[in-house]
Enzyme design. Structure first.
Site, PDB file in Angstrom:
ATOM      1  N   ASP A 163      -0.148  -6.577   5.190  1.00  0.00           N
ATOM      2  CA  ASP A 163       1.277  -6.866   5.351  1.00  0.00           C
ATOM      3  C   ASP A 163       2.054  -5.637   5.812  1.00  0.00           C
ATOM      4  OD1 ASP A 163       0.816  -5.683   2.748  1.00  0.00           O
ATOM      5  OD2 ASP A 163       2.851  -6.272   2.166  1.00  0.00           O
ATOM      6  N   GLU A 222       0.901  -5.817  -0.270  1.00  0.00           N
ATOM      7  CA  GLU A 222       0.950  -4.493  -0.909  1.00  0.00           C
ATOM      8  C   GLU A 222       2.371  -3.938  -0.895  1.00  0.00           C
ATOM      9  OE1 GLU A 222       0.630   0.060  -0.914  1.00  0.00           O
ATOM     10  OE2 GLU A 222       1.606  -1.302   0.495  1.00  0.00           O
TER      11      GLU A 222
END
Length: 414
Positions: free
Chosen positions: A85, A180
């Protein structure tokens, strides 16, 4: 030792950054955004093309894969981990990467927004990049080097290891995580299925950096209960929770703020405010390298709230603290060879290793406390979460070399 690899890391990176994988802190799902799986599917396809047959994407958006051992030695199972991400702080949609070849120290003006200029005074590591190829976005989005540089490096290392069976190594597990950036990167990781004994995240900054220490982190929510009244008849009655919240925020000490601290200094940081006259909520993040200091920092919020609210008769507050992650150094200090081997691998790639602390957290912070000690290796990413984010091709290639050196160090010393 530098090997004559034909690197694929830059091509991979340029492919990955064009896929929007922004995570969403307000979404309750895992992954928080389905689009992260678009990159997960591509990574699995590429791993299979490399020849890694067991590569898979699970329902929660995690990618797992194995490079089997090719040595007779009993080597601990290593895991290399990066996240898919990108940060919610800046758009990751329609990223247009630009390669500035053979950088010679000039200002880099980003074409889609000429006010976005990379200058050496703002980006000191550019001084070390003369002759290198710098990749930026076009000026309207982040680049996504955090952490697609890490993904590309692990993928290229996997490609090299499969194609160079003369490089001896134990069993290697690959883990790519979602979310994350919103602190949920290992929420659904299956540690048993992963089956690794030692981990390394590829998510650090300058070439040569190795990080075995992170912040310890708490979240804090301050809920202020005021007294609502009709504004036309509020005199002597209303105690506005919004105004109390504003006063508390204005009273926070500068020397305990992110903008007023550096190095190993911790901070208290209001990250969100919402509310109305009757009730207001301030969300904080609290950070320090020492766990004990987190409580002291929370006490500062408490003392300020006490002082401010004493001027508002009948108003009350509540402070709730939630643990987020802890300093991984506590775990890593028990296994010094994990750090020593990492530093040796960096040295073997011709770089000067630099042991650093992260003013932040990584997936490795939480993995370390889940039974997988996991420091952080440089990925070459710079100015993350903003439109001036950049990475150099040569730094990414060095990171690939470090991974390859590292698996050999572990095999040699086993």
């Amino acid at each position: 030792m530098s090997m004559p690899f034909i690197f694929t890391v830059a091509d991979r990176f340029l492919r990955y950054v064009t896929i929007d994988t922004q995570s969403d802190p307000n979404s309750p799902t895992c992954p928080s955004t389905e689009k992260q799986k678009n990159l997960g599917r591509l990574l699995v396809q590429e791993l299979k093309e490399i020849g890694i047959a067991d590569a898979e994407l699970d329902d929660h958006g995690y990618v797992y894969a194995t490079i089997p051992s090719n040595t007779d030695k009993d080597v601990p199972v290593l895991c290399f981990c990066s996240h898919m991400d990108t940060s919610p702080d800046c758009s990751g949609e329609n990223v247009k990467p630009i390669v500035h070849s053979n950088y010679q120290g000039e200002d880099l003006v980003l074409p889609d927004d000429n006010s976005q200029v990379l200058r050496q005074k703002d980006h000191p590591d550019l001084k070390n990049q003369i002759g290198n190829d710098i990749i930026t976005a076009s000026g309207t989005t982040l680049l996504g080097a955090d952490n697609k540089a890490g993904l590309a490096e692990i993928m290229d290392a996997a490609y090299q290891l499969v194609n160079h069976p003369e490089i001896k190594h134990g069993k290697i597990r690959i883990l790519f995580t979602p979310d994350e950036e919103i602190g949920r990167g290992v929420d659904k990781v299956d540690i048993t299925k992963l089956g690794a004994e030692v981990g390394y995240t590829m998510d650090g900054e300058s070439a040569g950096h190795f990080e075995n220490e992170t912040f310890s982190a708490d979240g804090a929510r301050l809920t202020i209960n005021g007294i609502s009244a009709h504004p036309g008849f509020a005199k002597g009655n209303m105690q506005s929770a919004i105004k109390i919240a504003g006063k508390i925020i204005a009273t926070l000490p500068f020397e305990l703020s992110p903008e007023g601290t550096e190095g190993i200094e911790g901070f208290v940081h209001p990250v969100g405010v919402s509310g109305h006259a009757e009730q207001a909520v301030i969300d904080f993040i609290i950070r320090d390298f020492e766990d004990d200091k987190l409580k002291e920092h929370a006490d500062v919020i408490r003392q300020i709230a006490d002082n401010v609210i004493s001027d508002f008769a009948g108003a009350t507050y509540r402070l709730d603290i939630k643990e987020q992650y802890r300093n991984m150094k506590k775990v890593l200090d028990q296994y010094p060879n994990i750090t020593d081997y990492g530093l040796e691998a960096i040295q073997r790639s011709g770089l000067t290793p630099l042991l650093k602390s992260i003013r932040g957290g990584t997936d490795g912070s939480r993995l370390s406390f889940m039974g997988l000690p996991c420091p952080n290796i440089f990925a070459g990413e710079h100015a993350f979460h903003g439109k001036q984010e950049w990475v150099s091709v040569q730094d990414m290639q060095k990171a690939v070399e470090v991974i390859i050196n590292l698996v050999q160090v572990w095999e040699e010393y086993s």
